[in-house]
Design a protein around this motif. Structure first.
Motif, PDB file in Angstrom:
ATOM      1  N   LYS A   1       4.690  36.241  70.822  1.00 56.94           N
ATOM      2  CA  LYS A   1       3.131  36.556  70.422  1.00 56.94           C
ATOM      3  C   LYS A   1       2.405  34.763  71.715  1.00 56.94           C
ATOM      4  CE  LYS A   1       2.381  37.547  65.987  1.00 56.94           C
ATOM      5  NZ  LYS A   1       2.160  37.150  64.131  1.00 56.94           N
ATOM      6  N   ARG A   2       1.903  34.982  71.744  1.00 53.97           N
ATOM      7  CA  ARG A   2       0.987  33.707  72.792  1.00 53.97           C
ATOM      8  C   ARG A   2       1.585  33.576  73.908  1.00 53.97           C
ATOM      9  NH1 ARG A   2       0.831  28.890  69.222  1.00 53.97           N
ATOM     10  NH2 ARG A   2       2.500  29.572  67.875  1.00 53.97           N
ATOM     11  N   ASN A   3       2.255  34.672  74.646  1.00 51.45           N
ATOM     12  CA  ASN A   3       2.986  34.323  75.809  1.00 51.45           C
ATOM     13  C   ASN A   3       3.203  34.990  76.704  1.00 51.45           C
ATOM     14  OD1 ASN A   3       3.355  36.980  75.443  1.00 51.45           O
ATOM     15  ND2 ASN A   3       5.218  37.575  75.542  1.00 51.45           N
ATOM     16  N   ASN A   4       1.459  35.290  76.759  1.00 56.64           N
ATOM     17  CA  ASN A   4       0.900  35.280  78.312  1.00 56.64           C
ATOM     18  C   ASN A   4      -0.275  34.703  78.530  1.00 56.64           C
ATOM     19  OD1 ASN A   4       1.855  38.696  78.791  1.00 56.64           O
ATOM     20  ND2 ASN A   4       0.892  39.167  77.608  1.00 56.64           N
ATOM     21  N   LEU A   5      -0.711  34.320  80.326  1.00 55.24           N
ATOM     22  CA  LEU A   5      -1.573  33.517  79.971  1.00 55.24           C
ATOM     23  C   LEU A   5      -3.079  33.715  79.503  1.00 55.24           C
ATOM     24  CD1 LEU A   5      -0.424  33.015  83.929  1.00 55.24           C
ATOM     25  CD2 LEU A   5      -0.728  31.182  81.866  1.00 55.24           C
ATOM     26  N   LEU A   6      -4.073  33.378  79.352  1.00 58.36           N
ATOM     27  CA  LEU A   6      -5.218  33.522  78.955  1.00 58.36           C
ATOM     28  C   LEU A   6      -6.567  34.019  79.795  1.00 58.36           C
ATOM     29  CD1 LEU A   6      -4.792  34.104  74.485  1.00 58.36           C
ATOM     30  CD2 LEU A   6      -5.140  36.117  76.149  1.00 58.36           C
ATOM     31  N   TYR A   7      -6.082  32.010  79.380  1.00 61.64           N
ATOM     32  CA  TYR A   7      -7.587  31.248  80.144  1.00 61.64           C
ATOM     33  C   TYR A   7      -7.290  30.973  81.838  1.00 61.64           C
ATOM     34  CZ  TYR A   7      -8.061  31.295  75.546  1.00 61.64           C
ATOM     35  OH  TYR A   7      -8.047  31.489  73.404  1.00 61.64           O
ATOM     36  N   GLY A   8      -5.821  30.478  82.220  1.00 62.64           N
ATOM     37  CA  GLY A   8      -6.010  29.897  83.457  1.00 62.64           C
ATOM     38  C   GLY A   8      -5.438  30.444  84.081  1.00 62.64           C
ATOM     39  N   ASN A   9      -5.159  30.549  85.476  1.00 67.43           N
ATOM     40  CA  ASN A   9      -3.707  31.170  86.142  1.00 67.43           C
ATOM     41  C   ASN A   9      -2.621  30.762  86.546  1.00 67.43           C
ATOM     42  OD1 ASN A   9      -4.812  29.103  87.729  1.00 67.43           O
ATOM     43  ND2 ASN A   9      -5.545  30.357  89.664  1.00 67.43           N
ATOM     44  N   TYR A  10      -2.189  29.138  85.976  1.00 67.18           N
ATOM     45  CA  TYR A  10      -1.802  28.881  85.896  1.00 67.18           C
ATOM     46  C   TYR A  10      -0.668  27.903  84.592  1.00 67.18           C
ATOM     47  CZ  TYR A  10      -1.730  27.918  91.121  1.00 67.18           C
ATOM     48  OH  TYR A  10      -1.956  28.921  92.404  1.00 67.18           O
ATOM     49  N   GLY A  11      -0.029  28.090  84.409  1.00 73.32           N
ATOM     50  CA  GLY A  11       1.075  27.857  82.615  1.00 73.32           C
ATOM     51  C   GLY A  11       2.202  27.445  82.438  1.00 73.32           C
ATOM     52  N   LEU A  12       2.803  26.537  81.285  1.00 76.33           N
ATOM     53  CA  LEU A  12       3.281  26.217  81.341  1.00 76.33           C
ATOM     54  C   LEU A  12       4.476  26.505  79.902  1.00 76.33           C
ATOM     55  CD1 LEU A  12       5.307  23.812  82.651  1.00 76.33           C
ATOM     56  CD2 LEU A  12       4.615  22.201  80.595  1.00 76.33           C
ATOM     57  N   LYS A  13       5.449  27.465  80.817  1.00 77.01           N
ATOM     58  CA  LYS A  13       6.279  28.645  79.520  1.00 77.01           C
ATOM     59  C   LYS A  13       7.702  28.027  79.425  1.00 77.01           C
ATOM     60  CE  LYS A  13       5.672  32.663  80.309  1.00 77.01           C
ATOM     61  NZ  LYS A  13       6.815  33.814  80.094  1.00 77.01           N
ATOM     62  N   SER A  14       7.852  27.730  77.960  1.00 73.98           N
ATOM     63  CA  SER A  14       8.779  27.273  77.471  1.00 73.98           C
ATOM     64  C   SER A  14      10.168  28.601  77.325  1.00 73.98           C
ATOM     65  CB  SER A  14       9.095  27.260  75.933  1.00 73.98           C
ATOM     66  OG  SER A  14       8.663  28.545  75.386  1.00 73.98           O
ATOM     67  N   ILE A  15      11.698  27.656  78.000  1.00 75.34           N
ATOM     68  CA  ILE A  15      12.566  28.835  77.854  1.00 75.34           C
ATOM     69  C   ILE A  15      13.825  28.126  77.177  1.00 75.34           C
ATOM     70  CG2 ILE A  15      11.782  29.513  80.148  1.00 75.34           C
ATOM     71  CD1 ILE A  15      14.507  27.636  80.836  1.00 75.34           C
ATOM     72  N   SER A  16      13.510  26.921  75.801  1.00 75.81           N
ATOM     73  CA  SER A  16      14.275  27.006  74.952  1.00 75.81           C
ATOM     74  C   SER A  16      13.762  26.904  73.447  1.00 75.81           C
ATOM     75  CB  SER A  16      14.914  26.207  75.557  1.00 75.81           C
ATOM     76  OG  SER A  16      13.904  24.515  75.344  1.00 75.81           O
ATOM     77  N   ASN A  17      14.406  26.720  72.583  1.00 77.23           N
ATOM     78  CA  ASN A  17      14.079  26.431  71.209  1.00 77.23           C
ATOM     79  C   ASN A  17      13.522  24.655  71.180  1.00 77.23           C
ATOM     80  OD1 ASN A  17      13.653  29.032  71.067  1.00 77.23           O
ATOM     81  ND2 ASN A  17      16.245  28.867  69.766  1.00 77.23           N
ATOM     82  N   GLY A  18      13.056  24.845  70.129  1.00 79.34           N
ATOM     83  CA  GLY A  18      12.994  23.159  69.621  1.00 79.34           C
ATOM     84  C   GLY A  18      11.384  22.638  69.159  1.00 79.34           C
ATOM     85  N   PHE A  19      11.074  21.696  68.834  1.00 84.61           N
ATOM     86  CA  PHE A  19      10.501  20.861  67.960  1.00 84.61           C
ATOM     87  C   PHE A  19       9.508  20.060  69.104  1.00 84.61           C
ATOM     88  CE2 PHE A  19      12.731  21.802  64.017  1.00 84.61           C
ATOM     89  CZ  PHE A  19      12.096  22.937  64.271  1.00 84.61           C
ATOM     90  N   LEU A  20       8.293  19.574  69.513  1.00 85.35           N
ATOM     91  CA  LEU A  20       7.474  19.368  70.246  1.00 85.35           C
ATOM     92  C   LEU A  20       6.411  18.391  68.913  1.00 85.35           C
ATOM     93  CD1 LEU A  20       6.222  21.288  73.037  1.00 85.35           C
ATOM     94  CD2 LEU A  20       8.047  19.138  72.905  1.00 85.35           C
TER      95      LEU A  20
END
Length: 134
Positions: free
Chosen positions: A24-43
């Protein structure tokens, strides 16, 4: 700006396990560029806010910007030098659970070089590994 939910069912949750990739939430919906995570963790909120400020500083006011994550998980902690038992600790921090493939930020701007600089500077503020997606 506070990224914690206004209403929740339980205040303190179990820890859980942060394994696997997100579907889920792994495709761009609003913009044409995005920052995608490639590791597990907490922010936590401070990391998200510093990355947001970095992006806004680079892009200015002529572009659209979206934060796609919410700090909706509670981290509890007991005070130092307290014996075991006597229940779960007090609320320490609100975090967002990050799995590989999750889109964290989205940007709509036509200047590619400007967006790449902004998202790279934002990725330096985060505690997880990220990549740019188009």
């Amino acid at each position: 700006m506070n990224l914690k939910p206004k209403q929740f069912k339980f205040i303190k949750y179990h820890k859980g396990r942060n394994k696997g990739v997100t579907f889920k939430r792994n495709n761009l919906l609003y913009g044409n560029y995005g920052l995608k995570s490639i590791s597990n963790g907490f922010l936590n909120f401070n990391q998200i806010e510093s990355a947001r400020k970095s992006i806004v500083r680079h892009l200015g006011k002529n572009s659209k910007f979206w934060i796609r994550i919410l700090t909706d998980k509670v981290i509890t902690k007991k005070p130092l030098e307290v014996r075991m038992g006597k229940g779960k600790g007090a609320v320490f921090d609100w975090v967002s659970v990050i799995k590989p493939g999750l889109i964290i930020f989205e940007v709509f701007n036509l200047n590619r070089i400007l967006v790449l600089k902004a998202l790279f500077s934002a990725s330096q503020k985060l505690s997880i590994k990220t990549e740019l997606c188009f």
